[in-house]
Structures are given as structure tokens and as C-alpha cells.
Design an enzyme around this catalytic site. Structure first.
Site, PDB file in Angstrom:
ATOM      1  N   ASN A 167       0.797  -1.235   0.000  1.00  0.00           N
ATOM      2  CA  ASN A 167       0.000   0.000   0.000  1.00  0.00           C
ATOM      3  C   ASN A 167       0.820   1.272   0.000  1.00  0.00           C
ATOM      4  O   ASN A 167       0.337   2.310  -0.468  1.00  0.00           O
ATOM      5  CB  ASN A 167      -0.932   0.019   1.212  1.00  0.00           C
ATOM      6  CG  ASN A 167      -1.982  -1.069   1.152  1.00  0.00           C
ATOM      7  OD1 ASN A 167      -2.104  -1.776   0.171  1.00  0.00           O
ATOM      8  ND2 ASN A 167      -2.734  -1.217   2.219  1.00  0.00           N
ATOM      9  N   THR A 210      -2.880  -0.710  10.291  1.00  0.00           N
ATOM     10  CA  THR A 210      -1.785  -0.641   9.322  1.00  0.00           C
ATOM     11  C   THR A 210      -2.277  -0.139   7.978  1.00  0.00           C
ATOM     12  O   THR A 210      -1.645   0.721   7.353  1.00  0.00           O
ATOM     13  CB  THR A 210      -1.125  -2.019   9.154  1.00  0.00           C
ATOM     14  OG1 THR A 210      -0.809  -2.559  10.435  1.00  0.00           O
ATOM     15  CG2 THR A 210       0.143  -1.912   8.331  1.00  0.00           C
ATOM     16  N   TYR A 211      -3.399  -0.665   7.519  1.00  0.00           N
ATOM     17  CA  TYR A 211      -3.971  -0.244   6.248  1.00  0.00           C
ATOM     18  C   TYR A 211      -4.273   1.250   6.254  1.00  0.00           C
ATOM     19  O   TYR A 211      -3.916   1.989   5.330  1.00  0.00           O
ATOM     20  CB  TYR A 211      -5.249  -1.045   5.980  1.00  0.00           C
ATOM     21  CG  TYR A 211      -6.035  -0.620   4.761  1.00  0.00           C
ATOM     22  CD1 TYR A 211      -5.655  -1.056   3.493  1.00  0.00           C
ATOM     23  CD2 TYR A 211      -7.157   0.197   4.886  1.00  0.00           C
ATOM     24  CE1 TYR A 211      -6.384  -0.674   2.377  1.00  0.00           C
ATOM     25  CE2 TYR A 211      -7.885   0.581   3.769  1.00  0.00           C
ATOM     26  CZ  TYR A 211      -7.497   0.144   2.518  1.00  0.00           C
ATOM     27  OH  TYR A 211      -8.210   0.532   1.409  1.00  0.00           O
ATOM     28  N   GLY A 212      -4.928   1.720   7.309  1.00  0.00           N
ATOM     29  CA  GLY A 212      -5.281   3.131   7.401  1.00  0.00           C
ATOM     30  C   GLY A 212      -4.063   4.029   7.444  1.00  0.00           C
ATOM     31  O   GLY A 212      -4.041   5.101   6.818  1.00  0.00           O
ATOM     32  N   LYS A 215      -2.523   4.169   3.900  1.00  0.00           N
ATOM     33  CA  LYS A 215      -3.351   4.947   2.980  1.00  0.00           C
ATOM     34  C   LYS A 215      -3.340   6.435   3.315  1.00  0.00           C
ATOM     35  O   LYS A 215      -3.431   7.286   2.425  1.00  0.00           O
ATOM     36  CB  LYS A 215      -4.797   4.418   2.997  1.00  0.00           C
ATOM     37  CG  LYS A 215      -4.980   3.080   2.303  1.00  0.00           C
ATOM     38  CD  LYS A 215      -4.738   3.184   0.811  1.00  0.00           C
ATOM     39  CE  LYS A 215      -5.063   1.907   0.076  1.00  0.00           C
ATOM     40  NZ  LYS A 215      -4.807   2.000  -1.381  1.00  0.00           N
TER      41      LYS A 215
END
Length: 350
Positions: A167, A210-212, A215
């Protein structure tokens, strides 16, 4: 709730319709004020008309294009007469075959296996895309990984590393390689779109820490590149003199009914907000592809869930009382006859 939605809708109509004169002359609204407001919201939420889009056949690269919204982007680009390379960590041969079955054996759709977190793999993708498309006008960084919906301390070290590599690093290296390719295309302005997701506006993302976090960094990256490309880097001779030009943008598909959204979700989440605000990959692609094609200014934030569209979705659900045809009243995915679904309720696109 209806009064709140009505007030918001009236405010949106005043803010978006009057200044922009989006309602065609001679428009006749229905007798009900609710119907009239709904009509206006539909007008301002609509994507650009085809007549306003640039003419010609363009080349597009879509990462993570073997499924979900990436596949839908490719489908929509092809439908509009453009050429597409899709890549994925898994072999996209079945996706390519499905699109050729739909548009003909000679349809200009090509597939590449690519790990966007691996520099050598990305450079191979760029070289192959240039060879197959001739000119790359659009590069869409769509590939993403969320690691599943879990408390942060239950996420493995390996999963954290993988999410950040795909990401964040993946978007960085894909953007760099795409920029190099586009700047070398004489007389062509290329466009790179970096896809953002949950947390992009600064809110917390419990279950997706982690994703947030990964991003959240992408808009800053895009803004920095826009400034560099406009020559705002003090002390450096930048941007360099080059045959072509490149503009970098942010792309926000919102909530899409894919594995990324539905995996580990709960009935409560599926009822709201998913059942109200989420859309199918096809709906998102039909809205965003013309918006991408219409983009000319650097640093554009291209999004599906604009304020008018968000208001329209609330209006349809709470004022018009329209129920979702994807999620039932108990928060279950409605599985339609003749369609294939995985265990998380995600519908197969081919």
C-alpha cells in the site's frame, strides 16, 4: 432522520446546483418536493457526460486488475474504446480471457503478473505496458492489501510488513516508474492516479490500523509530487526538461463490495454504512473512469462518494425508503440467482 436528510439535501442543492447551473433549462420537477430534490441530487452526482471527454483511444495500466474494482476499471476503459494492461500478483489470464469474451478476440486487453512491492517486477510491467500499448496515458495504482479486520496486536509482523509494502512502497515505486515512462513520451501528458482508502481524511480505522496508516500517507505523497512537478522545490532544478509531461492525482473509490470491504465484516457494518453507502465495482467504475478521462488539472481528487452522491444515497435510503439490493435487513449479502459468491459474500465478476 428525514428532516435532517431533507435539510442537507436542500443545502446541497443550493450549493451545487445554483452556482454551477447544472439543471438543464426547461427541467420540470415532479409535484413532490422530495422527488424534486432527488432529481437535483441525481443531476449533480452524475459523472461527466461523454460529449465532454477527450476523443481518441488511450492506453491505461491498472494494477490489481484481475478482480474487484480494478477489473471493473479495465472493463469500462475497454467499453469506451481504450487499450488496457492489467496486472496482478496472481496470473490475470482468466480476467483477460473474460474481457476478450465480452469485447472480442481482438480486444486490446493484456495481462501481466506483477508484484507491486517488488521494484524489478514493476519495471518489467512498465516495459511490457509500453510495448503493448505504445503510449501509456493513464496509470492507476489500484492494487491494495488490508491484512484483514483485526485488533492491531493480533496482526502478525509479516502481515504488517506486507500491507505497508503493497500500500505504501508499492504505490511509491509504481508512481516513480510510471512518471519515468510518461516523461519520456514526447508530446504526451500522462496521468497517475493513487488510490486512497479508509482513514484518508484523518479519522481512525480500528481493525485496520496498518492499512489506514499506509493509505493516510498517499495524499501527502501526491501533494508533494504535484508541488515538485510545478517547480516548487527550492534549490533544485526541478522539474527536469523532458519530452513528455505527467500529472499525479488522488483516486477515491469509496466503499466497494469487494474482498477488501467485506472480509471479516459484521452484520452491523454491512447494514450501515455498507448497505447505504457502498457500491458495486461496476457502479464505481462507470462513475470514476469518465472522471479520470476528464481530469486535466494536476493534483485532482477524483472520488466516487462526493458530497452530492453521499447525500443522494442517504436521501434514497431514508427519504425514498429504497432498500439495498445487495444487503438485506439482517445485514446479510443478498445472493442472486445465477451469480457466484465467495464465503465473504463477494460476487465474482467473471
Amino acid at each position: 432522520m428525514q428532516r435532517l436528510i431533507l435539510a442537507l439535501a436542500l443545502q446541497a442543492c443550493a450549493a451545487y446546483v445554483a452556482p454551477q447551473s447544472r439543471a438543464p433549462r426547461g427541467t420540470i420537477l415532479r409535484d413532490s418536493p422530495f422527488d424534486g430534490i432527488g432529481d437535483l441530487l441525481e443531476q449533480v452526482a452524475a459523472p461527466p457526460e461523454d460529449s465532454s471527454l477527450p476523443s481518441g483511444s488511450f492506453g491505461a495500466v491498472v494494477t490489481g486488475g484481475a478482480a474487484g474494482v480494478g477489473y471493473a476499471y479495465a472493463d469500462e476503459f475497454l467499453r469506451r474504446g481504450h487499450k488496457v494492461v492489467i496486472c496482478d500478483i496472481r496470473d490475470p489470464a482468466d480476467a483477460v480471457r473474460a474481457l476478450k469474451d465480452k469485447y472480442g478476440a481482438d480486444a486490446p486487453i493484456f495481462g501481466e503478473v506483477c508484484d507491486v512491492s517488488d521494484t524489478a517486477s514493476v519495471r518489467k510491467l512498465a516495459a511490457s505496458s509500453k510495448e503493448k500499448l505504445g503510449t501509456v496515458h493513464y496509470w492507476i495504482n489500484n492494487a491494495a492489501l488490508n491484512g484483514g479486520r483485526k485488533p492491531f496486536l493480533e496482526v502478525s509482523d509479516e502481515a504488517i510488513e506486507a500491507v505497508v509494502k503493497v500500500n505504501m512502497f508499492g504505490v511509491l515505486i509504481c508512481t516513480k516508474v510510471a512518471m519515468e515512462l510518461m516523461l519520456d513520451q514526447s508530446g504526451v501528458t500522462g496521468h497517475v492516479f493513487n488510490t486512497v482508502g479508509s482513514g484518508v481524511r484523518g479519522g481512525g480505522t480500528p481493525g485496520y490500523v496498518t492499512y489506514g496508516a499506509a493509505k493516510r500517507g498517499l495524499p501527502q505523497m501526491t501533494d508533494s509530487l504535484v508541488a515538485e512537478l510545478e517547480g516548487k522545490t527550492q534549490g533544485y532544478n526541478w522539474p527536469p526538461s523532458s519530452p513528455g509531461q505527467v500529472k499525479v492525482h488522488t483516486l477515491s473509490p469509496g466503499m466497494v463490495f469487494t474482498d477488501l470491504l467485506l472480509k471479516d465484516s459484521t452484520p452491523e457494518l454491512r447494514k450501515f454504512p455498507f448497505g447505504v453507502l457502498a457500491a458495486t465495482p461496476e457502479e464505481v467504475a462507470q462513475d470514476l473512469v469518465p472522471k479520470m478521462l476528464a481530469t486535466t488539472e494536476a493534483g485532482t481528487f477524483v472520488e466516487y462518494l462526493t458530497k452530492p452522491r453521499t447525500l443522494l444515497k442517504f436521501f434514497n435510503r431514508f427519504v425514498r425508503q429504497q432498500k439495498s439490493d445487495i444487503i438485506d435487513d439482517d445485514g446479510n449479502v443478498i445472493q442472486k440467482s445465477g451469480e457466484k459468491y465467495n464465503e465473504d459474500g463477494v460476487r465474482a465478476l467473471y
